[in-house]
Design an enzyme around this catalytic site. Sequence first.
Site, mmCIF file in Angstrom:
data_model
loop_
_atom_site.group_PDB
_atom_site.id
_atom_site.type_symbol
_atom_site.label_atom_id
_atom_site.label_comp_id
_atom_site.label_asym_id
_atom_site.label_seq_id
_atom_site.Cartn_x
_atom_site.Cartn_y
_atom_site.Cartn_z
ATOM 1 N N HIS A 46 51.100 -32.482 16.437
ATOM 2 C CA HIS A 46 51.668 -31.292 17.068
ATOM 3 C C HIS A 46 52.835 -31.653 17.990
ATOM 4 O O HIS A 46 53.937 -31.096 17.870
ATOM 5 C CB HIS A 46 50.579 -30.556 17.863
ATOM 6 C CG HIS A 46 51.038 -29.271 18.455
ATOM 7 N ND1 HIS A 46 50.850 -28.054 17.835
ATOM 8 C CD2 HIS A 46 51.681 -28.996 19.619
ATOM 9 C CE1 HIS A 46 51.360 -27.096 18.582
ATOM 10 N NE2 HIS A 46 51.870 -27.638 19.682
ATOM 11 N N GLU A 47 52.590 -32.587 18.890
ATOM 12 C CA GLU A 47 53.634 -32.948 19.852
ATOM 13 C C GLU A 47 54.765 -33.729 19.190
ATOM 14 O O GLU A 47 55.933 -33.569 19.558
ATOM 15 C CB GLU A 47 53.023 -33.751 21.010
ATOM 16 C CG GLU A 47 52.009 -32.965 21.831
ATOM 17 C CD GLU A 47 52.556 -31.659 22.381
ATOM 18 O OE1 GLU A 47 53.757 -31.588 22.695
ATOM 19 O OE2 GLU A 47 51.778 -30.685 22.475
ATOM 20 N N HIS B 132 57.145 -31.200 17.654
ATOM 21 C CA HIS B 132 58.084 -30.635 18.643
ATOM 22 C C HIS B 132 59.246 -31.594 18.900
ATOM 23 O O HIS B 132 60.417 -31.212 18.836
ATOM 24 C CB HIS B 132 57.361 -30.386 19.982
ATOM 25 C CG HIS B 132 56.459 -29.200 19.982
ATOM 26 N ND1 HIS B 132 56.814 -27.984 19.456
ATOM 27 C CD2 HIS B 132 55.212 -29.042 20.482
ATOM 28 C CE1 HIS B 132 55.823 -27.124 19.619
ATOM 29 N NE2 HIS B 132 54.830 -27.745 20.235
#
Length: 197
Positions: free
Chosen positions: A18-19, A22
Amino acid sequence: MIDFLITLPGILMAISIHEFGHGYVAYILGDDTAKKSGRLSLNPLKHIDPIGFLMLIIAHFGWAKPVPINSNKFKNERIGLFLVSIAGVVCNIILAIICIYVYKYELRYVNMYALNSIILSAISINIGFAVFNLLPIPPLDGSKIILSILPNKLHYYYFKYEHIGSIILVMLMLTDNIGIVANPIYSVIKKLINIIL
């Protein structure tokens, strides 16, 4: 302890992808802030937020340490903010789909109970992580997606009341009412995954 060991791989994968999503999309769009801060990584230790990690273990809804983003470096700030905000969620959904295929293969050729449990947990956690982050409550990704399409004159109110979002999130989780907001998003994502599969 057994439940913890079963859920831990899924949690670490969900946080990392997820990170990283980003940071990587931001990097592609011209913002190297995440890379310079060492956050353009799949190492979960660089992304763990202690409270968010604990909530993931307990409730399967939680959060990671936000990747630093400088939207001023995007050529188009609105489009950049939208793409970066949704990138983490998309990565979690993609990982959940990959895990579903792995589970089908594992079930057919290996069928080990412990491994079945770990993969199923990873699927559930990644979908849950995507759903939770799509909630339109600051500072979650869903609120930033909305921010990217709001008229500039409304941005002031978003940042003015952003801090209230954390209080709302905690209250929803403590009162076990997070499902009221999350369930409609969960249903949409499940239907999307079923269409893809």
